[in-house]
Scaffold this active site. Structure first.
Site, PDB file in Angstrom:
ATOM      1  N   LEU A 199       0.799  -1.236   0.048  1.00 32.11           N
ATOM      2  CA  LEU A 199       0.044   0.068  -0.051  1.00 32.11           C
ATOM      3  C   LEU A 199       0.830   1.350   0.095  1.00 32.11           C
ATOM      4  CD1 LEU A 199      -2.548  -1.217   2.833  1.00 32.11           C
ATOM      5  CD2 LEU A 199      -2.957  -1.318   0.295  1.00 32.11           C
ATOM      6  N   PRO A 200       0.325   2.429  -0.240  1.00 28.26           N
ATOM      7  CA  PRO A 200       1.288   3.705  -0.159  1.00 28.26           C
ATOM      8  C   PRO A 200       1.787   3.953   1.013  1.00 28.26           C
ATOM      9  CG  PRO A 200      -0.900   4.057  -1.381  1.00 28.26           C
ATOM     10  CD  PRO A 200      -1.072   2.594  -0.667  1.00 28.26           C
TER      11      PRO A 200
ATOM     12  N   THR B 204       6.463   0.775   2.020  1.00 30.49           N
ATOM     13  CA  THR B 204       7.458   1.499   2.987  1.00 30.49           C
ATOM     14  C   THR B 204       6.551   2.387   3.863  1.00 30.49           C
ATOM     15  OG1 THR B 204       8.719   1.669   1.037  1.00 30.49           O
ATOM     16  CG2 THR B 204       9.409   3.223   2.940  1.00 30.49           C
TER      17      THR B 204
ATOM     18  N   LYS C 226      15.294   0.530   5.165  1.00 28.50           N
ATOM     19  CA  LYS C 226      14.812   0.889   4.060  1.00 28.50           C
ATOM     20  C   LYS C 226      14.762   2.338   4.254  1.00 28.50           C
ATOM     21  CE  LYS C 226      11.945   1.236   0.525  1.00 28.50           C
ATOM     22  NZ  LYS C 226      12.631   1.421  -1.042  1.00 28.50           N
TER      23      LYS C 226
ATOM     24  N   LYS D  38       7.635  11.359   0.533  1.00 31.37           N
ATOM     25  CA  LYS D  38       7.122  10.395   1.724  1.00 31.37           C
ATOM     26  C   LYS D  38       8.267   9.909   2.766  1.00 31.37           C
ATOM     27  CE  LYS D  38       6.029   6.109   1.477  1.00 31.37           C
ATOM     28  NZ  LYS D  38       5.461   4.952   1.160  1.00 31.37           N
TER      29      LYS D  38
HETATM   30  P1  NAD Z   1       0.753   2.872  -5.991  1.00 30.56           P
HETATM   31  O1  NAD Z   1       0.206   3.884  -5.538  1.00 30.56           O
HETATM   32  O2  NAD Z   1       1.057   2.507  -7.495  1.00 30.56           O
HETATM   33  O3  NAD Z   1      -0.032   1.210  -5.386  1.00 30.56           O
HETATM   34  C1  NAD Z   1      -0.735   1.235  -4.163  1.00 30.56           C
HETATM   35  C2  NAD Z   1      -2.024   0.548  -4.449  1.00 30.56           C
HETATM   36  O4  NAD Z   1      -2.664   0.411  -3.217  1.00 30.56           O
HETATM   37  C3  NAD Z   1      -2.953   1.309  -5.201  1.00 30.56           C
HETATM   38  O5  NAD Z   1      -3.414   0.544  -6.289  1.00 30.56           O
HETATM   39  C4  NAD Z   1      -4.100   1.694  -4.470  1.00 30.56           C
HETATM   40  O6  NAD Z   1      -5.444   1.785  -5.189  1.00 30.56           O
HETATM   41  C5  NAD Z   1      -4.050   0.551  -3.359  1.00 30.56           C
HETATM   42  N1  NAD Z   1      -4.748   0.897  -1.930  1.00 30.56           N
HETATM   43  C6  NAD Z   1      -4.510   2.070  -1.263  1.00 30.56           C
HETATM   44  N2  NAD Z   1      -5.375   1.555  -0.190  1.00 30.56           N
HETATM   45  C7  NAD Z   1      -5.836   0.150  -0.463  1.00 30.56           C
HETATM   46  C8  NAD Z   1      -6.810  -0.366   0.622  1.00 30.56           C
HETATM   47  N3  NAD Z   1      -7.204  -0.039   1.611  1.00 30.56           N
HETATM   48  N4  NAD Z   1      -7.040  -1.518   0.278  1.00 30.56           N
HETATM   49  C9  NAD Z   1      -6.681  -2.110  -1.145  1.00 30.56           C
HETATM   50  N5  NAD Z   1      -5.892  -1.451  -1.869  1.00 30.56           N
HETATM   51  C10 NAD Z   1      -5.498  -0.011  -1.448  1.00 30.56           C
HETATM   52  O7  NAD Z   1       2.059   2.620  -5.010  1.00 30.56           O
HETATM   53  P2  NAD Z   1       3.596   1.568  -5.549  1.00 30.56           P
HETATM   54  O8  NAD Z   1       4.394   2.344  -6.498  1.00 30.56           O
HETATM   55  O9  NAD Z   1       2.938   0.234  -5.811  1.00 30.56           O
HETATM   56  O10 NAD Z   1       4.416   1.617  -3.939  1.00 30.56           O
HETATM   57  C11 NAD Z   1       3.536   0.944  -3.063  1.00 30.56           C
HETATM   58  C12 NAD Z   1       4.542   1.055  -1.843  1.00 30.56           C
HETATM   59  O11 NAD Z   1       5.914   0.495  -2.191  1.00 30.56           O
HETATM   60  C13 NAD Z   1       4.813   2.537  -1.252  1.00 30.56           C
HETATM   61  O12 NAD Z   1       4.990   2.356   0.165  1.00 30.56           O
HETATM   62  C14 NAD Z   1       6.212   2.807  -1.921  1.00 30.56           C
HETATM   63  O13 NAD Z   1       6.778   3.788  -0.991  1.00 30.56           O
HETATM   64  C15 NAD Z   1       6.726   1.404  -2.006  1.00 30.56           C
HETATM   65  N6  NAD Z   1       7.967   1.250  -2.919  1.00 30.56           N
HETATM   66  C16 NAD Z   1       7.629   1.984  -4.228  1.00 30.56           C
HETATM   67  C17 NAD Z   1       8.647   1.738  -5.230  1.00 30.56           C
HETATM   68  C18 NAD Z   1       8.575   2.222  -6.585  1.00 30.56           C
HETATM   69  O14 NAD Z   1       9.391   2.343  -7.121  1.00 30.56           O
HETATM   70  N7  NAD Z   1       7.311   2.506  -7.053  1.00 30.56           N
HETATM   71  C19 NAD Z   1       9.884   1.233  -5.029  1.00 30.56           C
HETATM   72  C20 NAD Z   1      10.244   0.526  -3.675  1.00 30.56           C
HETATM   73  C21 NAD Z   1       9.109   0.841  -2.729  1.00 30.56           C
END
Ligand code: NAD
Length: 297
Positions: free
Chosen positions: A66-67, A97, A172, A247
């Protein structure tokens, strides 16, 4: 061995991670707030769930991606929270994260219900998620990590045990604070060179083989056109968003205050990314921080 996995959060990272678990032969029950995200997994063979609780029902393993902290606490905690509907003994991998404090809070609530939770944030970006080469940085018990290892190996290449609950998040956050600093520093150095008449590719090649070399100059150059297939050469689309970096730098600032540590460069980087975000670039890849230093003529 094939397992039933409840996967919640199918965004940039969670979507491809879930795809790799399907490829490894597991049964997936998937849920996201965005219906299109569920549909692309269903086309690959997953079962759609109508809620997070339904995705977790009967699962051997639950994974969330999740975000931010508020989404994770909102999902798991409270009388209507997911922990209330996960069976005792189930293994839970929380891969978002988030703040170490949040991870510890949710983990403590899980263990009060006999649920085995690990914080397992990832490094490696969307490319690593698609390729199944993520680094998992795990906090929690060593025994639970061993139970999780086969699933982690289906999504990643490097698996580290950072320590107890929340330790994965601390490691992280330290990594990402450094990443934010080095991307801003690399942009600053390249812009300085170009302002003084150098070619950005030539300067990048020189730095990549000199003492200033780093992950950005080797694999993720922020200057458009210097490297193929990186966000800077695609108008900074895809990759790791400015607002997600912001964030993480905020999480580093919180962790710094919590421990009375000194992180002046982390704070400066947080302010640079905040300024960049307020200029309308929050959704671009974080390497677009270059725009703060250089505007193409
Ligand atoms: P994203 O916003 O693309 O995906 C998050 C998903 O969670 C969305 O599809 C959203 O609809 C869903 N969501 C939110 N609340 C929800 C709930 N209550 N029930 C069900 N679904 C829900 O984000 P992302 O890029 O996939 O990143 C996710 C996590 O990974 C974050 O914490 C980010 O910091 C971490 N991260 C991201 C990257 C990157 O390159 N994008 C790299 C490493 C870590």
């Amino acid at each position: 061995m094939s397992s039933t996995i409840g996967f919640i959060g199918l965004g940039h990272m969670g979507g491809p991670m879930a795809q790799n678990l399907l490829k490894a032969g597991h049964r997936l029950q998937v849920f996201d707030l965005v219906p299109e995200a569920i549909q692309s997994l269903v086309q690959a063979g997953a079962a759609a769930a109508a809620s997070a609780a339904e995705a977790a029902k009967g699962a051997d393993l639950v994974i969330t991606m999740l975000p931010a902290s508020r989404h994770v606490e909102g999902l798991y905690l409270g009388s209507e929270g997911l922990l209330a509907s996960i069976a005792e003994g189930t293994l839970v991998l929380e891969c978002s994260t988030i703040a170490p404090e949040s991870a510890r809070k949710v983990s403590a609530a899980a263990s009060r219900r006999g649920i085995r939770m690990l914080d397992a944030p990832v490094s490696g970006g969307t490319g690593g998620a698609v390729a199944g080469t993520l680094t998992f940085i795990v906090g929690g018990s060593a025994a639970d990590l061993e139970s999780a290892r086969p699933y982690l190996e289906a999504m990643g290449k490097n698996i580290f045990h950072a320590g107890g609950a929340g330790a994965g998040q601390v490691a992280k956050i330290c990594n990402n604070m450094l990443l934010g600093i080095l991307m801003a520093g690399t942009s600053e150095a390249l812009a300085l060179g170009v302002a003084n008449g150098l070619d950005p590719k030539t300067l990048s090649d020189i730095i990549a083989k000199s003492s200033g070399r780093n992950w950005a100059t080797e694999l993720y150059n922020p200057w458009p056109g210097v490297m193929e297939n990186v966000p800077s050469s695609k108008d900074y689309a895809g990759g790791f968003g400015v607002d997600l970096m912001l964030k993480d730098l905020g999480l580093a600032a919180e962790a710094s205050m919590h421990a009375r540590a000194t992180t002046p460069l982390g704070e400066l980087a947080r302010n640079l990314y905040a300024l960049h975000s307020t200029q309308g670039h929050g959704k671009l890849d974080f390497s677009s921080i270059l725009k703060l230093y250089h505007q193409p003529r």
